[in-house]
Design an enzyme around this catalytic site. Structure first.
Site, PDB file in Angstrom:
ATOM      1  N   CYS A  88       0.868  -1.179   0.000  1.00 40.83           N
ATOM      2  CA  CYS A  88       0.000   0.000   0.000  1.00 40.83           C
ATOM      3  C   CYS A  88       0.900   1.222   0.000  1.00 40.83           C
ATOM      4  CB  CYS A  88      -0.887  -0.017   1.254  1.00 40.83           C
ATOM      5  SG  CYS A  88      -1.862   1.477   1.519  1.00 40.83           S
ATOM      6  N   CYS A  96      -0.714   4.042  -6.380  1.00 44.67           N
ATOM      7  CA  CYS A  96      -1.593   3.309  -5.461  1.00 44.67           C
ATOM      8  C   CYS A  96      -1.678   1.886  -5.978  1.00 44.67           C
ATOM      9  CB  CYS A  96      -2.975   3.953  -5.419  1.00 44.67           C
ATOM     10  SG  CYS A  96      -4.216   2.998  -4.490  1.00 44.67           S
TER      11      CYS A  96
END
Length: 259
Positions: free
Chosen positions: A74, A183
């Protein structure tokens, strides 16, 4: 030495499976354990303190399952929490950051688009990375709403298409020649993005680079590599497992957890 304990991965939801796929492709004999904290997605709108707290909680879940190395799959958690995690826990951590370097080194227009979460774009670590490339113009765009749509299984929805057009048009107008996806959810949008971008714009994500770094750490750390034996892949989520199962092409069982 041999070590068949799993590689642990966590993300704010299903997006980090794009990183998991790259790691599993490169290291098919390694056991893996993936945790999707979809209940708390997206991380990108949370405070640094909240992100650190969630990252600690995720890490301890993976350590309770005897993970030997942890991949923070992440961008937002990496840029906001990985230094604290490395200081607090003894296992090796692999982070994921926007792949600015290859874009900056190869850009001909010296203009690069960055599509990322608010938490990543506002982080000190991201800004430190950008400072290394003073001759490059970075066209930043927060991907408001993209993670939520992906988490709800709406990758191909009209709303997604509309948002991507809205976010990418200014980048095209700015004459970027590289688009960096900041992302781990966003690689699942590459087919839609390719329909919008001119063909000369190269899309970069971090999956393969993270997989290679994971391999290097396993090889350089005594006793972390797994022998060449059949491996097991386990997936946990704290929401409805159907979306995660779908993103994995229904090849794996996803285990619901109260975590």
């Amino acid at each position: 030495m041999e070590n068949n304990q799993p590689i642990g991965l966590f993300d704010s939801g299903i997006g980090g499976t794009s990183i998991w796929k790259a790691i599993h492709k490169l290291l098919p004999h390694e056991d893996t354990l993936y945790l999707a904290d979809s209940k708390n997605a997206p991380y990108g709108i949370k405070s640094k303190a909240e992100i650190i707290a969630l990252s600690r909680k995720n890490t301890e879940f993976l350590l309770d399952h005897q993970c030997k190395i942890i991949v923070v799959a992440c961008n937002t958690a990496t840029t906001n929490a990985i230094q604290e995690l490395r200081a607090r826990y003894s296992v090796p951590f692999i982070g994921i950051e926007p792949a600015i370097k290859p874009a900056a080194l190869h850009s001909q227009t010296h203009k690069i688009g960055i599509l990322a979460t608010q938490g990543t774009l506002n982080s000190a670590l991201f800004h430190q990375s950008m400072q290394q490339y003073q001759n490059v113009v970075f066209v930043e765009q927060i991907g408001h709403g993209l993670v939520e749509l992906i988490e709800n299984g709406q990758i191909d929805s009209p709303t997604m298409e509309s948002l991507l057009h809205q976010y990418l048009r200014p980048m095209i107008a700015a004459n970027i020649d590289y688009l960096v996806l900041g992302c781990s959810h966003y690689p699942y949008l590459i087919p839609q993005i390719q329909k919008i971008l001119p063909p000369h714009i190269t899309i970069i994500d971090s999956g393969e680079a993270v997989a290679r770094q994971t391999q290097r750490v396993l090889e350089q750390t005594v006793g972390l590599r797994n022998p060449i034996t059949p491996s097991s892949q386990r997936f946990f989520t704290n929401t409805d497992p159907q979306v995660l199962e779908a993103i994995l092409d229904h090849k794996y069982l996803v285990i619901p957890t109260d975590f």
